[in-house]
Write a protein that holds these residues in place. Structure first.
Motif, mmCIF file in Angstrom:
data_model
loop_
_atom_site.group_PDB
_atom_site.id
_atom_site.type_symbol
_atom_site.label_atom_id
_atom_site.label_comp_id
_atom_site.label_asym_id
_atom_site.label_seq_id
_atom_site.Cartn_x
_atom_site.Cartn_y
_atom_site.Cartn_z
ATOM 1 N N LEU A 313 9.019 -17.989 -17.131
ATOM 2 C CA LEU A 313 9.174 -18.599 -15.811
ATOM 3 C C LEU A 313 7.852 -18.771 -15.072
ATOM 4 C CD1 LEU A 313 12.437 -16.911 -14.447
ATOM 5 C CD2 LEU A 313 12.109 -19.327 -15.021
ATOM 6 N N GLU A 317 7.155 -19.945 -11.251
ATOM 7 C CA GLU A 317 6.565 -18.977 -10.317
ATOM 8 C C GLU A 317 5.302 -19.536 -9.663
ATOM 9 O OE1 GLU A 317 7.297 -14.926 -10.016
ATOM 10 O OE2 GLU A 317 8.818 -16.420 -9.567
ATOM 11 N N ARG A 324 9.718 -22.817 -5.364
ATOM 12 C CA ARG A 324 10.030 -21.755 -6.320
ATOM 13 C C ARG A 324 11.372 -21.100 -5.976
ATOM 14 N NH1 ARG A 324 10.141 -16.575 -5.403
ATOM 15 N NH2 ARG A 324 9.920 -15.071 -7.123
ATOM 16 N N LEU A 328 14.782 -21.033 -8.371
ATOM 17 C CA LEU A 328 15.285 -19.747 -8.881
ATOM 18 C C LEU A 328 16.671 -19.425 -8.320
ATOM 19 C CD1 LEU A 328 12.107 -17.458 -8.885
ATOM 20 C CD2 LEU A 328 13.136 -18.726 -10.793
ATOM 21 N N GLU A 332 20.005 -18.883 -10.581
ATOM 22 C CA GLU A 332 20.833 -17.673 -10.467
ATOM 23 C C GLU A 332 22.277 -18.034 -10.132
ATOM 24 O OE1 GLU A 332 20.282 -13.210 -8.796
ATOM 25 O OE2 GLU A 332 19.605 -14.817 -7.457
ATOM 26 N N ILE A 362 13.773 -27.190 -14.007
ATOM 27 C CA ILE A 362 13.471 -25.871 -14.589
ATOM 28 C C ILE A 362 13.251 -26.004 -16.090
ATOM 29 C CG2 ILE A 362 14.454 -23.580 -15.094
ATOM 30 C CD1 ILE A 362 15.910 -23.799 -12.364
ATOM 31 N N LEU A 383 14.734 -14.294 -15.531
ATOM 32 C CA LEU A 383 15.164 -14.335 -14.136
ATOM 33 C C LEU A 383 15.471 -12.931 -13.618
ATOM 34 C CD1 LEU A 383 15.946 -15.965 -11.617
ATOM 35 C CD2 LEU A 383 18.270 -16.122 -12.555
ATOM 36 N N ARG A 387 13.636 -10.993 -10.498
ATOM 37 C CA ARG A 387 14.385 -10.477 -9.352
ATOM 38 C C ARG A 387 14.154 -8.984 -9.154
ATOM 39 N NH1 ARG A 387 15.058 -14.965 -6.553
ATOM 40 N NH2 ARG A 387 17.020 -16.088 -6.911
#
Length: 401
Positions: A313, A317, A324, A328, A332, A362, A383, A387
């Motif tokens: 990623l 990032e 970003r 993300l 998710e 992505i 991911l 997180r």
């Protein structure tokens, strides 16, 4: 109040103190079942009665001031004997009633004092007895507080020993279970909760809250974590535990797999910490180890997964923060919705085509296809790793120029 006639009456009673002591003790003992005084040895009870009678009568005569220290010692002794305080107070009332009867009887028999002086004596007697009773209650409370403190310290030390995985034989584990008031056999689970700040509990009154649901637990506060050993009677207890944790949590919480033997608590703690790290950094997520394989897999090897996240990623990032976060969050939501753009769109309040457009971006930036199982797996693990890792503060968030 020191009056010549009262002095004479008190002195006369002091000469009969052995007789009065035995009769007072007998009256209290007669109600031993109601007063729980069956646990108090005969000599102890008579000794207490002699001390109180002598103390009160000597205060009447003016020979010496009221000795409250002796009453406090007796209060501490009754607390150590586990006599309930209401029962001690009832016994004191019986004793005071007998003391007054003895005063009246002596005054009537000897004609040492008249009724008017006896009325004055009654006022003085109640003042003396109040002082004795207050001292006894104070001593009782002091002993209970010391015992509770000692008990808390012992419980805390045992919880710490179990959590550290110290070698304990079967007898030691059995004794630990007795002191912690948990069953000797499981299943158990360990809870690890991040504290809001050093010295502050993450889950205030958690033991009492769980106890109201019939769930026994023992807890230990460390600088960065609040840790608990929880007994699970049924699978439903785990659900109730998680519900309570979600209601109370301010930071991340991890719940270990269940285990049967308390001596395995140290191993369970390691799993609970991994589960804790499986939650999103800065969140109040409650992560159950057995229910979150992807989260715990990434949390279990943070250094390795940090490299994986950077490789997979990294291109996302590197985007500006707003872009970003948008991509993300969309990824998710898509994972949480089972790979459905339509369901993810409902969560994000956008059109499904918007979700698909973001997912394509992505895929383009990472080179991972969201139709290929390997690409999906890599993106999912990356991911979770992102997180779980706190982001360093930006100049914007810190207010720096």
């Amino acid at each position: 109040m020191v009056d010549k006639e009262i002095n004479a009456l008190a002195t006369s009673l002091l000469e009969r103190i052995d007789e009065l002591t035995k009769e007072m003790a007998a009256r209290i003992r007669a109600g031993s079942r109601a007063y729980h005084y069956d646990v108090v040895p005969e000599e102890d009870l008579e000794d207490a009665c002699r001390i109180h009678l002598g103390n009160a009568l000597q205060a009447f005569t003016g020979q010496m001031p009221l000795d409250t220290a002796a009453a406090a010692d007796i209060g501490r002794r009754r607390a150590a004997q586990n006599v309930p305080l209401p029962s001690v107070m009832t016994a004191y009332r019986v004793g005071v009633r007998y003391f007054w009867e003895a005063l009246v009887d002596e005054a009537t028999t000897t004609s040492l004092v008249g009724n008017d002086i006896l009325v004055s004596a009654a006022s003085a007697m109640w003042e003396i007895q109040d002082g004795i009773t207050e001292a006894m209650v104070s001593g009782y409370h002091d002993a209970v507080a010391q015992r509770l403190l000692a008990g808390d310290q012992e419980r805390s030390a045992l919880v710490e020993a179990l959590l550290e995985g110290r070698s304990m034989d079967a007898d030691a584990v059995w004794s630990a279970a007795e002191v912690l008031d948990v069953p000797h056999k499981g299943p158990f689970t360990v809870v690890a909760a991040e504290v809001p700040r050093i010295g502050r509990r993450a889950l205030p009154d958690i033991a009492a809250v769980l106890n109201r649901r019939g769930i026994r637990s023992a807890w230990r506060l460390r600088p960065e974590l609040q840790l608990g050993i929880v007994h699970l009677r049924t699978p439903r207890d785990l659900d109730d535990l998680v519900d309570v944790l979600r209601e109370q949590a301010e930071r991340r919480v991890g719940v270990s797999p269940s285990y049967e033997d308390l001596s395995r608590t140290g191993d369970a703690l390691r799993f609970a910490k991994v589960a804790l790290r499986g939650g999103d950094a800065g969140s109040a997520a409650v992560t159950v180890f057995d229910d979150s394989p992807v989260a715990v897999a990434t949390a279990g090897a943070p250094d390795v997964m940090a490299r994986v996240a950077a490789q997979v990623l990294g291109p996302v990032e590197a985007l500006p923060d707003d872009e970003r976060t948008l991509l993300l969050d969309t990824l998710e939501a898509w994972f949480d919705s089972g790979g459905s753009a339509e369901e993810a769109a409902k969560v994000l309040y956008v059109h499904p085509n918007t979700v698909r457009t973001r997912l394509r971006r992505i895929a383009e930036r990472t080179g991972r296809s969201l139709t290929d199982p390997r690409g999906i797996t890599e993106l999912s693990l990356a991911l979770r790793a992102v997180r779980q890792t706190p982001r360093p503060p930006t100049s914007e968030s810190t207010g720096a120029d």
